[in-house]
Structure formats: structure tokens, C-alpha cells
Write a protein that holds these residues in place. Structure first.
Motif, PDB file in Angstrom:
ATOM      1  N   GLY A 233       1.091  -1.285  -0.251  1.00  0.00           N
ATOM      2  CA  GLY A 233       0.238  -0.141   0.199  1.00  0.00           C
ATOM      3  C   GLY A 233       0.881   1.179   0.017  1.00  0.00           C
ATOM      4  N   TRP A 234       1.779   0.989   0.324  1.00  0.00           N
ATOM      5  CA  TRP A 234       3.353   2.238   0.358  1.00  0.00           C
ATOM      6  C   TRP A 234       3.139   2.833  -1.083  1.00  0.00           C
ATOM      7  N   TRP A 235       2.420   2.568  -2.016  1.00  0.00           N
ATOM      8  CA  TRP A 235       2.537   2.801  -3.736  1.00  0.00           C
ATOM      9  C   TRP A 235       1.242   3.904  -3.516  1.00  0.00           C
ATOM     10  N   SER A 236       0.421   4.025  -2.710  1.00  0.00           N
ATOM     11  CA  SER A 236      -0.945   4.586  -2.936  1.00  0.00           C
ATOM     12  C   SER A 236      -1.019   5.706  -2.912  1.00  0.00           C
ATOM     13  N   LEU A 237       0.159   6.612  -2.783  1.00  0.00           N
ATOM     14  CA  LEU A 237       0.262   8.228  -3.196  1.00  0.00           C
ATOM     15  C   LEU A 237       0.164   8.817  -4.321  1.00  0.00           C
ATOM     16  N   ASN A 238       1.238   7.995  -4.998  1.00  0.00           N
ATOM     17  CA  ASN A 238       1.002   8.605  -6.167  1.00  0.00           C
ATOM     18  C   ASN A 238      -0.368   8.444  -7.400  1.00  0.00           C
ATOM     19  N   TYR A 239      -1.341   7.518  -7.073  1.00  0.00           N
ATOM     20  CA  TYR A 239      -2.595   7.428  -8.057  1.00  0.00           C
ATOM     21  C   TYR A 239      -2.927   9.327  -7.593  1.00  0.00           C
ATOM     22  N   ASN A 246       0.689  21.562  -3.831  1.00  0.00           N
ATOM     23  CA  ASN A 246       2.239  21.719  -4.555  1.00  0.00           C
ATOM     24  C   ASN A 246       3.017  19.790  -3.858  1.00  0.00           C
ATOM     25  N   PRO A 247       2.650  19.651  -5.142  1.00  0.00           N
ATOM     26  CA  PRO A 247       3.232  17.766  -5.135  1.00  0.00           C
ATOM     27  C   PRO A 247       4.610  17.784  -4.594  1.00  0.00           C
ATOM     28  N   SER A 248       5.830  18.075  -5.715  1.00  0.00           N
ATOM     29  CA  SER A 248       7.258  18.711  -5.081  1.00  0.00           C
ATOM     30  C   SER A 248       7.786  18.951  -4.077  1.00  0.00           C
ATOM     31  N   ARG A 249       7.088  19.161  -3.344  1.00  0.00           N
ATOM     32  CA  ARG A 249       7.297  19.082  -1.548  1.00  0.00           C
ATOM     33  C   ARG A 249       6.943  18.015  -1.063  1.00  0.00           C
ATOM     34  N   ASN A 250       5.391  18.270  -0.918  1.00  0.00           N
ATOM     35  CA  ASN A 250       4.764  17.205  -0.750  1.00  0.00           C
ATOM     36  C   ASN A 250       4.414  15.800  -0.463  1.00  0.00           C
ATOM     37  N   ILE A 251       4.658  15.361  -1.653  1.00  0.00           N
ATOM     38  CA  ILE A 251       4.436  14.133  -2.037  1.00  0.00           C
ATOM     39  C   ILE A 251       6.227  13.284  -1.156  1.00  0.00           C
TER      40      ILE A 251
END
Length: 488
Positions: A233-239, A246-251
């Protein structure tokens, strides 16, 4: 399956001058909640026994494997963080594989995922129903029909919630993640207190943790499989990268917060179990956390089954959210019917995508035997992770000037690719089964659909009329351009 002629279908009035695209409503804390919520399901409460069992009850080896599994998951999530910041589109692995390896591998991914991910959601919903109804039936089993009806009700409640409001779905995710982490904190802190109390039989288990029989290579590998499954489930954020503020910082920040936090909690919870129970008691227990609670907090032991239900509910909400985004991205690329990529004109949420994925999950609940088939698709998850990390490597060399706000150390994706293909081949080689052949043939079956409908863009005119009527019924409209198309 192509996009078709959607121009004549743009007849639904938009609210004011609203720009039709996904809104960036997901912040840092929401992202942390989604990742933790996706990883922590029922497993750590009910059956964290696989690692200990395959480690031959060797406590030291088991704890090392829990740590190593977490570190592998962290490496994978850092690879995904680079892709998510460079290509912040909905669809997760699908979007990255499409950009790095091409349309066909991406279609194989979505073809397989449309089958396996809703099945996983159906299994979670049935498990939630099991834990939610069992207290009312005592030692007797709850009726199957009741469990199926409750599972369908939960699926559709979450499907409607996710289809109507991203903010509300994120709020629900945060609340349920906090509740499950509070339950894990109770177990972890109690274990530390008991360990600090220094009872001789408790301390003896940790004095020489490697003293038991050492497992062989295949047993360690099997224990490793179990550990990696627990971190799934660690892969879920990219969805949800397209909806991150601010994805550049927050991801990257979200990944570096959530995954290490889960590693620490998993280690503390396992140490707490080992403080109260012997390794043999843990392996023989049907639900480890319940057995633990009966020993440590017998007066409020009911809190653990409730915590399991809460944990499953949170994981299901997160999984349904990400699956809706996968369907949305696939439709935008022409790999699924065009209606699925449309957004609600009032809320700008991918309501048709949520209806599509929830409907498929519902089909799996009605004849539960279908869920047995999905057990043999476990290898496909690591195959897709390997292809995603391979896409990262390809893009590094093919598009060196692509803006990358975060870059992972290059040997890490190479290591992830090697590990992924080992995890794909190992179960097939060690325990060959005809069902693996069927699963592989099903994946190859995607070619039969891809060639006429995607490659040659075969289209049926009557589908435009159906799309138009459904668009009016659902009050949805095509998004303003494809976010992905602008970058390709």
C-alpha cells in the motif's frame, strides 16, 4: 475502448465558469493519512504470524525481516516519489509505465488492475462485515447473506462519498487513520511499559534473540514475502499526485514521514506481542491482538475487534479512492470508455470512475468464490512495481532534462527492479501451480482487446449515444484537456 466522439456529448451545463479538472485538495497530513491508511489494514492486528512462523520462531530474525521489509518498501516509495513529483498525474504506476515503457505495458497493467484491485476491495469489505457482525452472534457464525449485504452497503457508501467530495473522503481517511494509530499506540506503549517492568520470563525472550534455530534461505525468503505483504500500500500516494497541494514538496515529505512511521509502529507492536505472548502462542493464535488484549486489558478487550474493523474501513476507503483515480487516468488515455474520465460538473470529482470501480467490486462480493481466483495474481503487483521502477530508469536516460524536483539515488531503482522480478519468479518456481498459468494467460488476454480497440481505434457509433445519455443522467463533463497529454 477509444475515446470516441465526445464533443457532441458536452451538453451538460457547468457550474459558473468552473474549470473542469481535478482540484488540488490533498495536503501533507491528508497524504500521510492515505499512505498509513493504505498500509495498515487488519494484518498487524490479526495475523502478523507469517514472518515469525517462517523464521522458525527465531525472534531476532523475525524483527530483522520486519525492518528489512520496511526499508525495501521505503526504497520503493522513494522511487515513486521521484516519478510522482516529475509527472504529477492521476493513475500512479499506470501513468508512469505509459510514459516510460509505452501504451501496451500500461494497458496490460490497467487490464489486470481492473480485475484484481476491485477484488481486493471486495475482500476487505467482506472482512469488515465479518468483524462488524460477529460480536452480535457470539460463538455462532454470522449469516453469509447479512455479511454480503453489509459489505455491499459499505462499498457503495464509500464509493458515493469518494465520488462526491475529495475533502470529505480525505477527512474520513484522516479520522480512521488516527483511530487505528491510537489502537496500535495502546499496544505499543503497553508493551514498552511491561518490558520496562522487567519480569524475568519477559526479559529472557529478548536476552539472546538469535538463539533459536536459524531458518534456511528459502524460509527467510518466504518470511520476507510475508513482511513485504504487510507493508503493501506504500505505492498509493502517486494515484492522487494530480490532487496534491504543492506535489514537488509534499510527495517526498509525505513518503518520508509515513513509511518510517509504519516501520517503527510495526516493530513496537511486534515487540509488545512478544513481551506478553511466547512465539509459539503468537503463531498458534487466530487473532494475535485479541489474545494480547485478553491478557493485558481483559476488561476492555472488545476494543481490539473494534479497532480491526476501523482499520479495515480506513484501508478500504483509501483503496477505493486510488482505484477511482486509476480508472480515470486509463479513460483519459483512451484505454477505458470515455465516460469514465468525465468529472461531475458540481464537484469536479471523477464520479463515473468511482461508479465503475465500485460496480466491479460489487460483482466480486455476490459470488465470493471468485475471490479465490485473485490469490494467484499476487505476483502481478510486484511485476508492475518492477516495470514502474524500470520506467524511472528509462526516463532518466531518455528524458534527462525532465524537471525532477526530487531525485532518488540511481542504484535504488536498479535494486528495486531486481528485487521485484525475484519476487515475481520465486513463488512460481518454488510452488508451481496451474493457476499461475491461468493468471498469466489472463494478462496476455489484454492483447485481444488492445489491438482492435486501442491500436486500431475501432469505434461503435451507438456508444456515443449511450455516453451522451449517461452524461446527462450523471451530470458529468469531459475535463478541460488531459493533464498527461500536455506533458507528453
Amino acid at each position: 475502448m477509444g475515446k470516441g466522439k465526445s464533443g457532441d456529448a458536452k451538453v451538460v451545463k457547468r457550474k459558473g465558469n468552473t474549470k473542469m479538472q481535478l482540484k488540488r485538495n490533498i495536503g501533507y497530513f491528508d497524504g500521510v493519512s492515505f499512505i498509513i491508511g493504505s498500509i495498515v489494514g487488519a494484518g498487524i492486528f490479526v495475523s502478523p504470524t507469517g514472518v515469525l512462523k517462517h523464521s522458525l520462531l527465531n525472534v531476532g530474525v523475525a524483527l530483522v525481516i520486519w525492518t528489512a521489509s520496511g526499508l525495501v518498501s521505503l526504497m520503493g516509495s522513494l522511487c515513486y516519489a521521484e516519478l510522482g513529483t516529475a509527472l504529477p498525474f492521476s493513475g500512479g504506476e499506470y501513468s508512469h509505465i505509459k510514459r516510460g515503457l509505452g501504451s501496451l505495458p500500461a494497458f496490460v497493467f490497467i487490464w489486470t488492475s481492473v480485475f484484481t484491485k476491485p477484488a481486493s476491495n471486495a475482500a476487505r469489505a467482506l472482512l469488515f462485515a465479518e468483524y462488524a457482525t460477529q460480536p452480535f452472534y457470539g460463538i455462532c457464525p454470522a449469516p453469509e447473506m447479512l455479511k454480503k449485504c453489509l459489505a455491499l452497503a459499505v462499498l457503495w457508501s464509500l464509493g458515493i462519498l469518494n465520488g462526491r467530495s475529495v475533502k470529505m473522503a480525505a477527512w474520513v481517511q484522516t479520522v480512521f487513520t488516527l483511530l487505528k494509530m491510537m489502537a496500535l499506540s495502546v499496544i505499543a506503549v503497553s508493551g514498552i511499559v511491561l518490558l520496562a517492568g522487567g519480569r524475568k520470563e519477559t526479559l529472557a525472550r529478548f536476552e539472546d534473540v538469535f538463539s533459536s534455530e536459524m531458518p534456511n534461505v528459502s524460509q527467510i525468503a518466504e518470511a520476507f514475502f510475508q513482511g513485504l505483504y504487510a507493508y503493501g500500500g506504500w505505492w498509493s500516494l502517486n494515484y492522487m499526485a494530480e490532487e496534491m497541494k504543492n506535489p514537488s514538496r509534499n510527495i517526498p515529505l509525505t513518503v518520508m514521514t509515513a513509511v518510517p512511521a509504519v516501520i517503527v509502529f510495526y516493530l513496537l507492536v511486534n515487540i509488545s506481542y512478544l513481551t506478553v505472548l511466547t512465539p509459539k502462542e503468537i503463531v498458534s493464535s487466530v487473532a494475535v491482538a485479541v489474545t494480547w488484549a485478553d491478557r493485558v486489558i481483559p476488561s476492555v478487550a472488545w476494543i481490539i475487534p473494534l479497532s480491526v474493523a476501523v482499520s479495515i474501513f480506513g484501508a478500504l476507503n483509501s483503496s477505493m479512492f486510488t482505484l477511482g483515480r486509476l480508472s480515470y487516468a486509463g479513460s483519459q488515455a483512451g484505454h477505458l470508455p470515455v465516460l469514465i474520465s468525465m468529472l461531475n460538473v458540481h464537484t469536479c470529482t471523477p464520479a463515473p470512475a468511482m461508479i465503475f470501480s465500485t460496480t466491479i467490486a460489487s460483482i466480486f462480493i455476490i459470488p465470493s468464490d471468485l475471490l479465490m481466483l485473485t490469490n494467484y495474481f499476487g505476483f502481478s503487483a510486484w511485476l508492475m512495481i518492477g516495470l514502474t521502477c524500470a520506467s524511472l530508469i528509462v526516463l532518466r536516460y531518455r528524458e534527462p532534462n525532465l524537471h525532477r524536483p526530487y531525485k532518488v539515488f540511481l542504484p535504488v531503482p536498479f535494486l528495486m527492479v531486481a528485487m521485484s522480478f525475484f519476487l515475481v519468479l520465486a513463488p512460481i518456481v518454488w510452488s508451481p501451480n496451474l493457476q499461475y498459468v491461468y493468471a498469466f494467460l489472463f494478462m496476455l488476454g489484454s492483447f485481444i482487446v488492445y489491438i482492435p480497440f486501442v491500436y486500431f481505434k475501432m469505434h461503435f457509433a451507438f456508444l456515443d449515444k449511450i455516453t451522451c445519455h449517461l452524461q446527462l443522467l450523471l451530470e458529468v463533463s469531459p475535463p478541460d484537456g488531459s493533464a498527461e497529454g500536455k506533458h507528453e
